[in-house]
Design a protein around this motif. Structure first.
Motif, PDB file in Angstrom:
ATOM      1  N   HIS A 101       0.833  -1.208   0.000  1.00 44.47           N
ATOM      2  CA  HIS A 101       0.000   0.000   0.000  1.00 44.47           C
ATOM      3  C   HIS A 101       0.864   1.253   0.000  1.00 44.47           C
ATOM      4  CE1 HIS A 101      -2.901   3.020   1.635  1.00 44.47           C
ATOM      5  NE2 HIS A 101      -3.617   2.472   0.665  1.00 44.47           N
ATOM      6  N   ASP A 133      -8.863   5.508 -10.061  1.00 41.90           N
ATOM      7  CA  ASP A 133      -9.370   5.691  -8.697  1.00 41.90           C
ATOM      8  C   ASP A 133      -8.604   4.775  -7.742  1.00 41.90           C
ATOM      9  OD1 ASP A 133     -11.300   3.347  -7.580  1.00 41.90           O
ATOM     10  OD2 ASP A 133     -11.442   3.441  -9.769  1.00 41.90           O
ATOM     11  N   LYS A 134      -8.477   5.225  -6.492  1.00 37.00           N
ATOM     12  CA  LYS A 134      -7.567   4.578  -5.542  1.00 37.00           C
ATOM     13  C   LYS A 134      -7.917   3.123  -5.256  1.00 37.00           C
ATOM     14  CE  LYS A 134      -5.829   8.648  -3.212  1.00 37.00           C
ATOM     15  NZ  LYS A 134      -5.724   9.399  -1.974  1.00 37.00           N
ATOM     16  N   TYR A 135      -9.187   2.790  -5.128  1.00 32.99           N
ATOM     17  CA  TYR A 135      -9.551   1.417  -4.760  1.00 32.99           C
ATOM     18  C   TYR A 135      -9.191   0.430  -5.866  1.00 32.99           C
ATOM     19  CZ  TYR A 135     -12.033  -2.779  -3.506  1.00 32.99           C
ATOM     20  OH  TYR A 135     -12.331  -4.090  -3.224  1.00 32.99           O
ATOM     21  N   SER A 136      -9.722   0.661  -7.073  1.00 27.07           N
ATOM     22  CA  SER A 136      -9.439  -0.281  -8.164  1.00 27.07           C
ATOM     23  C   SER A 136      -7.972  -0.214  -8.557  1.00 27.07           C
ATOM     24  CB  SER A 136     -10.333  -0.020  -9.371  1.00 27.07           C
ATOM     25  OG  SER A 136     -10.129   1.289  -9.857  1.00 27.07           O
ATOM     26  N   GLU A 139      -6.036  -2.418  -6.121  1.00 24.27           N
ATOM     27  CA  GLU A 139      -6.273  -3.841  -6.408  1.00 24.27           C
ATOM     28  C   GLU A 139      -5.416  -4.295  -7.593  1.00 24.27           C
ATOM     29  OE1 GLU A 139      -8.154  -6.071  -4.543  1.00 24.27           O
ATOM     30  OE2 GLU A 139      -8.012  -4.337  -3.215  1.00 24.27           O
TER      31      GLU A 139
END
Length: 201
Positions: A101, A133-136, A139
Motif C-alpha cells: 500500500h 481511482d484509488k480502490y481499483s 487492487e
C-alpha cells in the motif's frame, strides 16, 4: 455471505494430480529428513488431500513450492500446516520489499522506494497510476506488485540488470511526520529510509 454453486465448490475441493504428487513427495522427503520427529501414520492420504486443497487455495506457485521445500529441510521441525509451509517463502519475501500500500501511494507520487516499485509502476502504466481511482488502482497494483516481487526474489541481479537502476527520492522524513500514517506504514517508511542510507554509505 459469499454464495457458490456446486461446480465452484467442487473445483475448489478437487485436488490437481500434479499437486497431489508434489505433496506426496514433500512428505516422503520430510520422512527422510526429520526421521524420528514424524509419526508413522502422520501423513496419510487424507492429510495429503487436505494439504493439496489448502495449497491450491493459497495459490502456491511451483517455484514457491520448491523453495519452501528446500527451506523446510533446514528447520528443526517440519511445518505443521500448509500456511506455515507457504510462509517459509512468502514471509521472508514480504519482509524484503516495501509494504504494497505504501509503495502504491509513493509510486503514484513519482517516488519509487525500490526497483520493484518502479517496475510495477511501469507495468501498471505511469499515466494510469496517477489517474485511476484509488480502490481499483490499488487492487490492480497488488496483483502486479506480487508478480514483480516474485521475479525479483527469484533472481534480483538479473532483474535489476534488465530493469536498470532506479533512483529513490529523498523525503522519507516528511512522510514520517504524517500522523495519519499507521504504525505499519511508518515502520515501512523508516525501513526504506534506513535502506536508502545504507545504500549511500
Amino acid at each position: 455471505m459469499l454464495s457458490m454453486d456446486s461446480n465452484q465448490i467442487n473445483s475448489l475441493l478437487e485436488p490437481s494430480v500434479s499437486t497431489v504428487n508434489a505433496v506426496a513427495r514433500l512428505f516422503s522427503d520430510w520422512k527422510r529428513v526429520f526421521t524420528t520427529k514424524i509419526k508413522e501414520d502422520q501423513y496419510d492420504l487424507r492429510t495429503i488431500e487436505l494439504w493439496v486443497i489448502a495449497l491450491q487455495q493459497l495459490e502456491i506457485t511451483d517455484d514457491e513450492f520448491n523453495l519452501a521445500l528446500a527451506l523446510s529441510t533446514k528447520e528443526a521441525w517440519p511445518p505443521s500446516t500448509p500456511a506455515d509451509f507457504v510462509n517459509l517463502v512468502r514471509g521472508s519475501k514480504e519482509d524484503s520489499y516495501p509494504n504494497a500500500h505504501l509503495a502504491y501511494i509513493e509510486a503514484a507520487n513519482d517516488n519509487y522506494m525500490h526497483v520493484v516499485c518502479y517496475e510495477t509502476a511501469k507495468r501498471f502504466g505511469f499515466y494510469s497510476l496517477v489517474n485511476q481511482d484509488k480502490y481499483s488502482g490499488f487492487e490492480k497494483w497488488k496483483s502486479i506488485y506480487a508478480k514483480v516481487c516474485e521475479e525479483h526474489y527469484q533472481d534480483s541481479a538479473k532483474f535489476e540488470k534488465i530493469v536498470g537502476a532506479v533512483p529513490v527520492k529523498k523525503g522519507f522524513d516528511k512522510l514520517l511526520e504524517h500522523t495519519n500514517n499507521s504504525l505499519e506504514i511508518q515502520s515501512s517508511i523508516a525501513k526504506a529510509a534506513l535502506e536508502n542510507i545504507r545504500n549511500l554509505l
